[in-house]
Write an enzyme that holds these catalytic residues in place. Structure first.
Site, PDB file in Angstrom:
ATOM      1  N   GLU A 115       8.553  23.004  -3.020  1.00  0.00           N
ATOM      2  CA  GLU A 115       7.612  22.087  -2.351  1.00  0.00           C
ATOM      3  C   GLU A 115       8.225  20.698  -2.195  1.00  0.00           C
ATOM      4  O   GLU A 115       9.173  20.358  -2.894  1.00  0.00           O
ATOM      5  CB  GLU A 115       6.341  21.936  -3.213  1.00  0.00           C
ATOM      6  CG  GLU A 115       5.573  23.208  -3.383  1.00  0.00           C
ATOM      7  CD  GLU A 115       4.470  23.054  -4.431  1.00  0.00           C
ATOM      8  OE1 GLU A 115       4.045  21.909  -4.695  1.00  0.00           O
ATOM      9  OE2 GLU A 115       4.055  24.085  -4.980  1.00  0.00           O
ATOM     10  N   LYS A 117       8.468  16.860  -2.939  1.00  0.00           N
ATOM     11  CA  LYS A 117       8.050  16.026  -4.068  1.00  0.00           C
ATOM     12  C   LYS A 117       7.549  14.702  -3.478  1.00  0.00           C
ATOM     13  O   LYS A 117       8.327  13.853  -3.049  1.00  0.00           O
ATOM     14  CB  LYS A 117       9.197  15.782  -5.046  1.00  0.00           C
ATOM     15  CG  LYS A 117       8.725  14.971  -6.251  1.00  0.00           C
ATOM     16  CD  LYS A 117       9.756  14.901  -7.346  1.00  0.00           C
ATOM     17  CE  LYS A 117       9.181  14.310  -8.612  1.00  0.00           C
ATOM     18  NZ  LYS A 117       8.421  13.093  -8.454  1.00  0.00           N
ATOM     19  N   ASP A 119       6.149  11.101  -2.922  1.00  0.00           N
ATOM     20  CA  ASP A 119       6.396   9.861  -3.648  1.00  0.00           C
ATOM     21  C   ASP A 119       5.147   8.985  -3.576  1.00  0.00           C
ATOM     22  O   ASP A 119       5.088   8.009  -2.840  1.00  0.00           O
ATOM     23  CB  ASP A 119       7.602   9.149  -3.031  1.00  0.00           C
ATOM     24  CG  ASP A 119       8.091   8.022  -3.916  1.00  0.00           C
ATOM     25  OD1 ASP A 119       7.626   7.923  -5.061  1.00  0.00           O
ATOM     26  OD2 ASP A 119       8.930   7.235  -3.452  1.00  0.00           O
ATOM     27  N   TYR A 227      -2.481  15.062  -0.855  1.00  0.00           N
ATOM     28  CA  TYR A 227      -1.808  16.357  -0.727  1.00  0.00           C
ATOM     29  C   TYR A 227      -1.958  17.110  -2.041  1.00  0.00           C
ATOM     30  O   TYR A 227      -1.620  16.582  -3.107  1.00  0.00           O
ATOM     31  CB  TYR A 227      -0.324  16.163  -0.405  1.00  0.00           C
ATOM     32  CG  TYR A 227      -0.160  15.650   0.988  1.00  0.00           C
ATOM     33  CD1 TYR A 227      -0.059  16.531   2.050  1.00  0.00           C
ATOM     34  CD2 TYR A 227      -0.182  14.292   1.255  1.00  0.00           C
ATOM     35  CE1 TYR A 227       0.028  16.071   3.354  1.00  0.00           C
ATOM     36  CE2 TYR A 227      -0.096  13.810   2.548  1.00  0.00           C
ATOM     37  CZ  TYR A 227       0.010  14.712   3.587  1.00  0.00           C
ATOM     38  OH  TYR A 227       0.083  14.256   4.876  1.00  0.00           O
ATOM     39  N   LYS A 318      15.732  15.841  -7.455  1.00  0.00           N
ATOM     40  CA  LYS A 318      15.642  14.526  -6.796  1.00  0.00           C
ATOM     41  C   LYS A 318      16.735  14.338  -5.744  1.00  0.00           C
ATOM     42  O   LYS A 318      17.851  14.832  -5.917  1.00  0.00           O
ATOM     43  CB  LYS A 318      15.792  13.429  -7.855  1.00  0.00           C
ATOM     44  CG  LYS A 318      14.642  13.323  -8.838  1.00  0.00           C
ATOM     45  CD  LYS A 318      13.497  12.547  -8.216  1.00  0.00           C
ATOM     46  CE  LYS A 318      12.446  12.140  -9.204  1.00  0.00           C
ATOM     47  NZ  LYS A 318      12.803  11.088 -10.106  1.00  0.00           N
ATOM     48  N   CYS A 412       9.480 -26.265   9.592  1.00  0.00           N
ATOM     49  CA  CYS A 412       9.470 -24.984  10.302  1.00  0.00           C
ATOM     50  C   CYS A 412      10.729 -24.867  11.171  1.00  0.00           C
ATOM     51  O   CYS A 412      11.029 -25.790  11.943  1.00  0.00           O
ATOM     52  CB  CYS A 412       8.224 -24.919  11.172  1.00  0.00           C
ATOM     53  SG  CYS A 412       8.249 -23.559  12.342  1.00  0.00           S
ATOM     54  N   CYS A 415       9.435 -25.164  15.024  1.00  0.00           N
ATOM     55  CA  CYS A 415       8.841 -26.364  15.629  1.00  0.00           C
ATOM     56  C   CYS A 415       9.024 -27.623  14.787  1.00  0.00           C
ATOM     57  O   CYS A 415       8.544 -28.691  15.157  1.00  0.00           O
ATOM     58  CB  CYS A 415       7.357 -26.140  15.884  1.00  0.00           C
ATOM     59  SG  CYS A 415       6.365 -26.156  14.393  1.00  0.00           S
ATOM     60  N   CYS A 430       4.066 -22.412   8.311  1.00  0.00           N
ATOM     61  CA  CYS A 430       4.326 -23.566   9.159  1.00  0.00           C
ATOM     62  C   CYS A 430       2.987 -24.223   9.434  1.00  0.00           C
ATOM     63  O   CYS A 430       2.015 -23.544   9.749  1.00  0.00           O
ATOM     64  CB  CYS A 430       4.949 -23.080  10.459  1.00  0.00           C
ATOM     65  SG  CYS A 430       4.732 -24.251  11.787  1.00  0.00           S
ATOM     66  N   CYS A 436       3.254 -24.807  17.384  1.00  0.00           N
ATOM     67  CA  CYS A 436       4.436 -24.002  17.066  1.00  0.00           C
ATOM     68  C   CYS A 436       4.593 -22.831  18.037  1.00  0.00           C
ATOM     69  O   CYS A 436       3.681 -22.016  18.193  1.00  0.00           O
ATOM     70  CB  CYS A 436       4.321 -23.477  15.634  1.00  0.00           C
ATOM     71  SG  CYS A 436       5.732 -22.476  15.161  1.00  0.00           S
TER      72      CYS A 436
HETATM   73  S1  IVH Z   1       3.750  19.791  -9.854  1.00  0.00           S
HETATM   74  C1  IVH Z   1       3.356  19.829 -14.822  1.00  0.00           C
HETATM   75  N1  IVH Z   1       4.300  19.353  -7.363  1.00  0.00           N
HETATM   76  O1  IVH Z   1       5.845  14.507  -9.671  1.00  0.00           O
HETATM   77  C2  IVH Z   1       3.527  18.941 -13.662  1.00  0.00           C
HETATM   78  N2  IVH Z   1       4.301  17.508  -8.830  1.00  0.00           N
HETATM   79  O2  IVH Z   1       7.451  14.095 -12.151  1.00  0.00           O
HETATM   80  C3  IVH Z   1       3.376  19.688 -12.383  1.00  0.00           C
HETATM   81  N3  IVH Z   1       4.793  15.381  -7.731  1.00  0.00           N
HETATM   82  O3  IVH Z   1       3.420  13.105 -11.639  1.00  0.00           O
HETATM   83  C4  IVH Z   1       3.570  18.802 -11.238  1.00  0.00           C
HETATM   84  N4  IVH Z   1       5.015  16.178  -5.705  1.00  0.00           N
HETATM   85  O4  IVH Z   1       2.715  13.448  -9.293  1.00  0.00           O
HETATM   86  C5  IVH Z   1       4.153  18.804  -8.575  1.00  0.00           C
HETATM   87  N5  IVH Z   1       4.750  19.152  -5.091  1.00  0.00           N
HETATM   88  C6  IVH Z   1       4.596  18.592  -6.300  1.00  0.00           C
HETATM   89  C7  IVH Z   1       4.743  17.219  -6.512  1.00  0.00           C
HETATM   90  C8  IVH Z   1       4.599  16.703  -7.809  1.00  0.00           C
HETATM   91  C9  IVH Z   1       5.041  15.080  -6.438  1.00  0.00           C
HETATM   92  C10 IVH Z   1       4.769  14.377  -8.808  1.00  0.00           C
HETATM   93  C11 IVH Z   1       3.559  14.468  -9.681  1.00  0.00           C
HETATM   94  C12 IVH Z   1       4.030  14.217 -11.082  1.00  0.00           C
HETATM   95  C13 IVH Z   1       5.484  13.965 -10.915  1.00  0.00           C
HETATM   96  C14 IVH Z   1       6.208  14.649 -11.998  1.00  0.00           C
END
Ligand code: IVH
Length: 674
Positions: A115, A117, A119, A227, A318, A412, A415, A430, A436
C-alpha cells in the site's frame, strides 16, 4: 410510499451525488460537474431540509460544521493501541523482513499486500450502528485526543455507513490517515498568500494544523481527506480473510483507500511495485513517504504477531530522502498582493531528485533566524514529497568569511515604503498600501468591488489590461481613465460601448457613502461592518483620518490592532496623497445619518426564512442600523430570531433554546417604533 420515505429518499440521493462530486473535486482534483451545478444540487438539498427539518440526515453536507469551538481536546485511551511500523530502506532490508516472516511461517506461501504509505496523521474512527461517533488522533499510541468535531468536517469520509450488499456492523473501528491532497494544499497556500496569511511548509503540516484547530469551522474550511488502511475492531466480524479484501470491504461503505494498491506473490514483485511507485510519486494526488508492505493473509498476520511495539507482519519501505548541497547566491524579498514580504533564497541551481531547484522560499524572517542562513552559505536543499523544495540545513563550517546576518529590509523593495512587522506577528509587510505596485491589482479589485465603489466590469475584466497599459498606477487613476479613451480602445474586446459603460460606471461611483469609501480604501482589518461603525461614529472623513488611537479603539467593532492599522494607514504620505486625489476627483457622499438611538446596541439577532415585504439583506441592514449584530446561527447568546416563511432548523433551535421569535408582522411592528 409515505411522504417521509419520499423525502428521505430524495435527501439520500442528493447526499450521495454531492459526496461523489466532493470526492472528485477535493480528493482527485478532477471536478466532474460545474460549480454552479454543484451549488444547485446543494441548494436543492438545503431547501428540502428547510422544508422538512425533521428528516435532516445526520451526514448531510450542508452541516459539516457540527459544533462550537472547544477550549481543549479531551484525551481518549485507545481500545486497541495504535502501534507503529518498523522501517526498511533498501532491497536487502526488505528481503530480510520477508525472510523473518518466512521463518515463522514454514512451508506456507506468503502473499504481500503493498500500500501507499500516506504522509499525514494517523487517526482512529469509531462507528456505532453505522454512525460516526468518534475520531481520535494517534497520540502516543495508547492515548490520543478526541477530534470528532474536526473529523466530521472531512468531506470524503462517510459519516453514516450504508451498503447495498453488506449489513452495517454494530461496531467498527477504522484506522487510517488524514491528509491534505496536494492540489488542495497548493490552493490553500495560494489563498493564504493572497490574503497575506501564513502559508504551510508542506501538506503534512497543513493537515496537522487543520486537525488541531479547536474551532471546527476552520478545519471545515481546509481541504482534508481520509484514507483507510485497516480495521482495528469489527462486531460482528467482517468475515474477510485478507488485508486487501478487508480494505475492499471498507470501500463499499464509501471509505477511500490509496489510489495505488498491489497484491504481490513474492518479495521480488514487492520490490518492483516499490520502484514503480517511486517513479509515479509526483503524479499521485497525495503525498507519500514510502510504501507499507503487509503480509496479506489475516491468519498469518495473527501468527506473526508483534515484536514490542511493531508488527512482524508489516513494515514501512521508505523512499530515500532527496537532498542536495548548493550555495545561496542571494536572498530577495518578494512583495505579495497584500503587501506581505516573503524572503526567497536564490540558489546556485542544483538537481534534487531529478528536478532543478534555483529558488526556495524561506517563508519569513523567523525562519531565516531559525536556520541562520546567510548569503554565500552552503545549504542542504530537501524536496519533501517532490513538491516544495526547502532549505533543511545550513553548513556554517563552509560559511565564507564576513557573511553577514540577514535582516528584514527597512523599505519595501518595490515601492520603498517602510516595512512594518507588528509585534507578535510572523509576517512583515510593506506599508505602501495603495501606492505599492505589487499590491495594486488587489487594491484595485477591492476598490471597485460591489460593496466598495461598485464600478462594474473593471475588477474582473479590465484591471490587468489597464495595469499593463500603465493607466492605473493607483486607485485614484481610475478617475482619470476618461482622458485616455484612445488607449482604452486598444484593449482587446474593449469596444466603444464597453468604454462608454466603464466611464459611466466610474462617473456614477463618485456618489457613494462614507462607509463604502472607507471600506474601499482597503485598510487592513477594516471590513464592511467596521467601515460602517467608523462612519457612524466619526461622521466625517476628516474625523476618521485624524482620529487618534484611543478614539479609534473606543469605536464599536474596532479592535486594538485594527486601530493601529488605521492610524498607520493615514500616516503613510502615499496613502494620503491617493486619498486626496480621490476626493479631488469628486467622490462625495451625504453625511451619514447619525443613529440617534442604538436601542439594540450589540445584541445578537438572527434572520431566517423568507420575508414577504423585504429581503433578508434589508432586514439585516435595518437591524444593524439599530445597533444589532446580525448573525448566521442561533446560539444561547441570540437575543431574538426573526422567522419568515419556511424558517427551518434555526427556528427549531431557537425554540429549543427558548429564544424569543418574531414573525414578519411582529418584526414590522417592532421596526415601526423606531
Ligand atoms: S498500517 C501497526 N498502512 O505509518 C501499524 N500505516 O509508521 C499498522 N501509515 O502511524 C499501520 N500509511 O499512520 C499502515 N497504508 C498504511 C499507512 C500507514 C501511512 C502510517 C500510520 C502509522 C505509521 C507507522
Amino acid at each position: 410510499m409515505t411522504q417521509q420515505n419520499t423525502v428521505v429518499a430524495q435527501m439520500r440521493q442528493l447526499i450521495q451525488i454531492l459526496a461523489k462530486h466532493n470526492h472528485a473535486y477535493y480528493v482527485m482534483d478532477q471536478p466532474t460537474i460545474e460549480d454552479s451545478e454543484y451549488d444547485q444540487l446543494f441548494h436543492q438539498l438545503k431547501a428540502l431540509e428547510a422544508q422538512y427539518p425533521e428528516f435532516v440526515q445526520p451526514d448531510t453536507p450542508t452541516k459539516t460544521v457540527g459544533g462550537k469551538p472547544l477550549s481543549k481536546f479531551a484525551n481518549v485511551t485507545h481500545a486497541v493501541p495504535m502501534l507503529s511500523l518498523g522501517n526498511v530502506f533498501n532491497e536487502e532490508d526488505l528481503y530480510a523482513f520477508a525472510r523473518r516472516a518466512e521463518e515463522r511461517l514454514p512451508n506456507q506461501k506468503i502473499e504481500y499486500d503493498v500500500e501507499l504509505k500516506f504522509d499525514g496523521l494517523a487517526i482512529s474512527l469509531w462507528y456505532e450502528h453505522g454512525v460516526l461517533v468518534r475520531g481520535v488522533t494517534r497520540g502516543d499510541g495508547e492515548t490520543g485526543e478526541d477530534i470528532t468535531q474536526n473529523v466530521k468536517t472531512i468531506r470524503n469520509l462517510p459519516k453514516v455507513l450504508s451498503s447495498e450488499k453488506t449489513a452495517v456492523p454494530e461496531l467498527l473501528e477504522v484506522r487510517g490517515e488524514v491528509l491534505m491532497p496536494k492540489a488542495g494544499f497548493e490552493k490553500l497556500n495560494a489563498e493564504n498568500e493572497a490574503k497575506g496569511e501564513k502559508t504551510f511548509a508542506n501538506p503534512r503540516n497543513a493537515a496537522a494544523g487543520s486537525l488541531r484547530q479547536l474551532d471546527p469551522a476552520i478545519a471545515a474550511s481546509r481541504p482534508l481527506a481520509f484514507y483507510a488502511y485497516g480495521i482495528a475492531q469489527c462486531e460482528p466480524p467482517h468475515g474477510q480473510n485478507t488485508m486487501s479484501a478487508s480494505l475492499e470491504w471498507l470501500t463499499q461503505f464509501g471509505f477511500a483507500v490509496g489510489e495505488r494498491h498491489f497484491i504481490c506473490d513474492n518479495i521480488q514483485d514487492v520490490q518492483a511495485a516499490y520502484e514503480q511507485i517511486n517513479t509515479e510519486r509526483p503524479n499521485l494526488s497525495v503525498e507519500i513517504d514510502g510504501m507499507v508492505i503487509k503480509v496479506n493473509d489475516l491468519k498469518q498476520q495473527q501468527t506473526l504477531g508483534f515484536l514490542s511495539r511493531e508488527p512482524r507482519w508489516a513494515t514501512a519501505y521508505k523512499f530515500p530522502a532527496v537532498a542536495a548541497l548548493t550555495t545561496v547566491e542571494n536572498i530577495d524579498w518578494q512583495v505579495g498582493r497584500t503587501g506581505t514580504l516573503t524572503p526567497v533564497a536564490r540558489l546556485n541551481p542544483v538537481a534534487v531528485g531529478g528536478v532543478t531547484v534555483s529558488n526556495v522560499t524561506l517563508h519569513n524572517i523567523g525562519e531565516i533566524h531559525r536556520l541562520d542562513v546567510r548569503i554565500g552559505d552552503t545549504v542542504s536543499v530537501y524536496r519533501s514529497g517532490d513538491v516544495i523544495p526547502k532549505v533543511e540545513k545550513v553548513w556554517p563550517e563552509f560559511r565564507p568569511e564576513g557573511a553577514a546576518e540577514v535582516h528584514l529590509p527597512e523599505c519595501c523593495p518595490v515601492c520603498s515604503s517602510p516595512v512594518v512587522m507588528p509585534e507578535g506577528e510572523a509576517l512583515a509587510r510593506c506599508s505602501g498600501g495603495l501606492y505599492c505596485a505589487a499590491q495594486r491589482i488587489e487594491a484595485i479589485r477591492h476598490f471597485v468591488s460591489r460593496k466598495a465603489m461598485d464600478i462594474e466590469g473593471l475588477g474582473d475584466r479590465w484591471a490587468e489590461s489597464l495595469l499593463h497599459l500603465d493607466l492605473l498606477k493607483d486607485v485614484a487613476d481610475i478617475y482619470s481613465l476618461h482622458e485616455h479613451r484612445d488607449q482604452l480602445l486598444t484593449i482587446e474586446k474593449m469596444g466603444e460601448k464597453s468604454v462608454q459603460n466603464l466611464i459611466d460606471s466610474i462617473e456614477n461611483s463618485k456618489k457613494t457613502t462614507l462607509a463604502a469609501f472607507i471600506y474601499a480604501l482597503g485598510i487592513r482589518g477594516v471590513g464592511e461592518t467596521t467601515a460602517r461603525m467608523l462612519a457612524n461614529t466619526f461622521q466625517t472623513f476628516d474625523a476618521i483620518r485624524n482620529a487618534d488611537l484611543d478614539a479609534l479603539k473606543k469605536t464599536p467593532d474596532v479592535g486594538d490592532i485594527t486601530a493601529e492599522w488605521i492610524v498607520d494607514f493615514f500616516q503613510a504620505p502615499h496613502n494620503l496623497e491617493v486619498v486626496d486625489r480621490l476626493l479631488a476627483a469628486g467622490i462625495h457622499w451625504d453625511a451619514p445619518v447619525a443613529p440617534t438611538r442604538q436601542p439594540l446596541n450589540g445584541e445578537s439577532w438572527v434572520v431566517t426564512g423568507t420575508l414577504s415585504t423585504m429581503g433578508r439583506d434589508e432586514a439585516t441592514q435595518q437591524l444593524q442600523a439599530l445597533g444589532a449584530r446580525v448573525s448566521g446561527s442561533v446560539s444561547s447568546k441570540t437575543k431574538c430570531v426573526v422567522a419568515g416563511e419556511k424558517a427551518g432548523s434555526k427556528l427549531d433551535k431557537a425554540e429549543k433554546l427558548g429564544i424569543p421569535v418574531m414573525n414578519e408582522q411582529q418584526f414590522l411592528e417592532f421596526l415601526q417604533q423606531y
